[in-house]
Design a protein around this motif. Sequence first.
Motif, PDB file in Angstrom:
ATOM      1  N   PRO A  88      69.054 -50.018  59.391  1.00  0.00           N
ATOM      2  CA  PRO A  88      67.686 -49.938  60.417  1.00  0.00           C
ATOM      3  C   PRO A  88      66.654 -48.955  59.612  1.00  0.00           C
ATOM      4  CG  PRO A  88      69.786 -49.483  61.779  1.00  0.00           C
ATOM      5  CD  PRO A  88      70.040 -49.522  60.459  1.00  0.00           C
ATOM      6  N   GLU A  89      67.095 -48.000  59.111  1.00  0.00           N
ATOM      7  CA  GLU A  89      66.206 -47.055  58.422  1.00  0.00           C
ATOM      8  C   GLU A  89      65.727 -47.706  57.170  1.00  0.00           C
ATOM      9  OE1 GLU A  89      66.175 -42.281  56.593  1.00  0.00           O
ATOM     10  OE2 GLU A  89      68.191 -43.366  57.135  1.00  0.00           O
ATOM     11  N   GLU A 127      62.880 -49.942  58.262  1.00  0.00           N
ATOM     12  CA  GLU A 127      61.799 -49.437  58.844  1.00  0.00           C
ATOM     13  C   GLU A 127      60.719 -48.832  57.499  1.00  0.00           C
ATOM     14  OE1 GLU A 127      60.614 -45.230  61.510  1.00  0.00           O
ATOM     15  OE2 GLU A 127      62.641 -45.757  60.773  1.00  0.00           O
ATOM     16  N   SER A 148      59.215 -51.870  56.141  1.00  0.00           N
ATOM     17  CA  SER A 148      58.060 -52.630  56.856  1.00  0.00           C
ATOM     18  C   SER A 148      57.091 -51.600  56.857  1.00  0.00           C
ATOM     19  CB  SER A 148      58.487 -52.598  58.473  1.00  0.00           C
ATOM     20  OG  SER A 148      59.551 -53.522  58.581  1.00  0.00           O
ATOM     21  N   GLY A 149      57.259 -50.248  56.836  1.00  0.00           N
ATOM     22  CA  GLY A 149      56.007 -49.562  56.553  1.00  0.00           C
ATOM     23  C   GLY A 149      55.236 -49.571  55.506  1.00  0.00           C
ATOM     24  N   ASP A 164      53.349 -52.637  55.724  1.00  0.00           N
ATOM     25  CA  ASP A 164      52.280 -52.581  56.447  1.00  0.00           C
ATOM     26  C   ASP A 164      51.071 -51.913  55.652  1.00  0.00           C
ATOM     27  OD1 ASP A 164      53.411 -53.849  58.621  1.00  0.00           O
ATOM     28  OD2 ASP A 164      54.274 -51.875  59.568  1.00  0.00           O
ATOM     29  N   GLU A 192      62.063 -59.206  53.049  1.00  0.00           N
ATOM     30  CA  GLU A 192      60.829 -58.975  53.867  1.00  0.00           C
ATOM     31  C   GLU A 192      59.619 -59.315  52.958  1.00  0.00           C
ATOM     32  OE1 GLU A 192      60.085 -57.636  57.265  1.00  0.00           O
ATOM     33  OE2 GLU A 192      61.801 -58.987  57.116  1.00  0.00           O
TER      34      GLU A 192
END
Length: 411
Positions: free
Chosen positions: A117-118, A121, A124-125, A128, A373
């Motif tokens: 999960p980390e 994240e 994704s950051g 973004d 991703e």
Amino acid sequence: MTPVSLLRQITDYANRADPYPLYKELRKTPVLHEEDGGPYLVSSYWDIESLLHDPRISSDAANLAAAGADEMGGPEATGLPPSFIRLDPPEHDRLRRIANRPFGPPHSPRKTESMRPELAEIVSGLIDGLGDVREVDLVDEFAYPFPVTVICRLLGVPREDEPRFRAWVDPIVAGLDPDTGRNDAERQKAAQEARLQLGMYLAGLVEQRSKEPRDDMLSQLVTSHGPDGPMTTMEVLSTAVLLLIAGHETTVNLITNGMLTLLRHPEVLQRLRDEPGLVVNIVEELLRYEPPVQLVPQRTSIADIDVRGITIPKGSKIWLVLAAGNRDPERFEDPDRFDPDRRDIQHLGFGSGIHSCFGAPLARLEAQIALSELARRLDNPRLVEDPPPYRQNAVLRGPRHLTIGIDGVRP
């Protein structure tokens, strides 16, 4: 083509974008010896695999020095002892076991998976953060900051110190380049100084953690008192330097080589969008097809070794050309084809034997999440320059920049 000219071509930057025709030529002489004290180059899959498990092959820095190899960052140059990848058993085994306790099985069996999960994240950051740009350098804006952030968090290195960290790591990695056509003295001096500076910086963190341990790997290395006993302060520093560098350098190349390969094979990129589970096979095939570590130049024979009727004398330098073995037609069918459906991908991308890559599970997971991703979220990605500019290093081969055009970023 003489042995000397072939070795020089392999290390020559002019051939960095596509060294594979040279590896094909090299495999015609699976054990090739350059005269005048040069190394023995081993290029076939089965021979490399065998030698990686052979106790007559030494990784010890002292044996390398005795063989006449340049040894970057020895204790006499930096005050730091060699890290465990530059040692032989039993010391290698002891230090590796201690380093592995907070990182993987049997003591921390779900450590890597628990980071999923980390990692997602962070990915994704970064995506973004690309915003509304129509052109992006995937190395500087994604493939480098992702694994650096991960290894800094894992070890407990403050993320705000990353710019200083990169200024030290770059010359250290440059010192690993075995380019036989370049003046080595200046690069080695810069690498030694950078390793010393990095060690001094980490010494401050080690002192802090010894007084106030935190929930990070550096604290665990400092306070570990398992059956192998504690590491000395100097051993902690050498291990931390190793993990900081190895913890991101190969992953940067794996992600960048991976995206470059997918953009060259758009049908596979589309399949990855449609079949996210394909990423596991894609990463394994990438580790075979475009391995981030191309060769292992720092090995020494500590006894006479016979390979295919050729005797490698005791005290000889040996280069194991992993990328040549990964495309050996004796081992892999149609080896120059990128095939995500390939079965039995027992590649040499992470080495083998006692020195197999310590962080392989984490690197695999990072690459899987990153490529999945990027494929899902980048709208119409395409290469702006092919081939891209490559890094100088012949050992850790990958693009220095990978500029791609995009139509935007999907949510």
